[in-house]
Motif scaffolding. Sequence first.
Motif, PDB file in Angstrom:
ATOM      1  N   GLY A 140       0.171  -1.642  -3.687  1.00 44.68           N
ATOM      2  CA  GLY A 140       0.802  -1.303  -2.434  1.00 44.68           C
ATOM      3  C   GLY A 140       1.012  -2.496  -1.527  1.00 44.68           C
ATOM      4  N   VAL A 141       1.571  -2.196  -0.370  1.00 42.53           N
ATOM      5  CA  VAL A 141       1.875  -3.205   0.636  1.00 42.53           C
ATOM      6  C   VAL A 141       0.821  -3.128   1.739  1.00 42.53           C
ATOM      7  CG1 VAL A 141       3.573  -3.956   2.344  1.00 42.53           C
ATOM      8  CG2 VAL A 141       4.330  -3.083   0.129  1.00 42.53           C
ATOM      9  N   PRO A 159      -7.189  -6.252  -5.225  1.00 41.87           N
ATOM     10  CA  PRO A 159      -6.537  -5.976  -6.509  1.00 41.87           C
ATOM     11  C   PRO A 159      -5.387  -4.965  -6.449  1.00 41.87           C
ATOM     12  CG  PRO A 159      -8.757  -5.053  -6.462  1.00 41.87           C
ATOM     13  CD  PRO A 159      -8.602  -5.882  -5.221  1.00 41.87           C
ATOM     14  N   ASN A 160      -5.341  -4.156  -5.397  1.00 43.70           N
ATOM     15  CA  ASN A 160      -4.278  -3.140  -5.309  1.00 43.70           C
ATOM     16  C   ASN A 160      -3.153  -3.516  -4.355  1.00 43.70           C
ATOM     17  OD1 ASN A 160      -5.648  -1.514  -7.147  1.00 43.70           O
ATOM     18  ND2 ASN A 160      -6.809  -0.515  -5.531  1.00 43.70           N
ATOM     19  N   VAL A 161      -3.132  -4.761  -3.911  1.00 38.12           N
ATOM     20  CA  VAL A 161      -2.094  -5.207  -2.974  1.00 38.12           C
ATOM     21  C   VAL A 161      -1.119  -6.135  -3.695  1.00 38.12           C
ATOM     22  CG1 VAL A 161      -1.666  -6.586  -0.884  1.00 38.12           C
ATOM     23  CG2 VAL A 161      -3.524  -4.917  -0.915  1.00 38.12           C
ATOM     24  N   SER A 162       0.168  -5.837  -3.534  1.00 38.69           N
ATOM     25  CA  SER A 162       1.209  -6.664  -4.153  1.00 38.69           C
ATOM     26  C   SER A 162       1.983  -7.489  -3.132  1.00 38.69           C
ATOM     27  CB  SER A 162       2.189  -5.789  -4.935  1.00 38.69           C
ATOM     28  OG  SER A 162       2.823  -4.877  -4.063  1.00 38.69           O
ATOM     29  N   LYS A 203       2.762   2.975  -1.668  1.00 35.85           N
ATOM     30  CA  LYS A 203       1.363   2.894  -1.255  1.00 35.85           C
ATOM     31  C   LYS A 203       1.270   1.861  -0.130  1.00 35.85           C
ATOM     32  CE  LYS A 203      -2.956   3.796  -1.533  1.00 35.85           C
ATOM     33  NZ  LYS A 203      -3.408   5.083  -1.119  1.00 35.85           N
ATOM     34  N   ILE A 204       0.684   2.250   1.001  1.00 31.48           N
ATOM     35  CA  ILE A 204       0.580   1.395   2.179  1.00 31.48           C
ATOM     36  C   ILE A 204      -0.895   1.256   2.565  1.00 31.48           C
ATOM     37  CG2 ILE A 204       1.234   1.068   4.601  1.00 31.48           C
ATOM     38  CD1 ILE A 204       3.690   1.203   2.827  1.00 31.48           C
TER      39      ILE A 204
END
Length: 182
Positions: free
Chosen positions: A18-19, A44-47, A104-105
Amino acid sequence: MRNLIRNIIKEVLTNNKGVALIAGGFKPPTKGHYELVMGAANHPNVSEVKVFIGNAIRDGVTAETSKAIWDSYPLPDNVSVEISPTPSPIKSIYDYLKSHPNEKIYFVGGVRDEEDAIDLKKRTQSAINKYPNVEVLSIPGKPTVSGTKARHALLDNNKELFFTYLPDEADKEQVWTLITQQ
């Protein structure tokens, strides 16, 4: 065949990321703010990380100067980091939420103590209730670092103290020049 499977798995994992959205004044962006961005970028879940800088001038520090300081900091290579001045950082976050309902935010907030944790929960609760795609990402911080303290050191022309509020990775002389030459 093995590369095809790896690419498919990579695509699935990337799509679950997510962002991270970060709002604030950042007058100036301190060591704590930098750690907030780096913490979000390394999650790990942030792009992608988007930082919204408020336009209010604080003790002579403008959004443009704040942006120039951010631009001088070494930012991570593993994710995109976008720094944007805006009239209202919180409105910018809500506008982003409205226009990205399926993404996903992460609301990112720095938590230096229990009071910050309670404040972050209060400030984000309505968005979490309204937008099911939103999660809070708390990044631990140090109570000794603050933009207010950095501005006081700046106003006192205390370069040595001011430098203690900046990230170790920063070119501190360059930041001093940016902020005192505005």
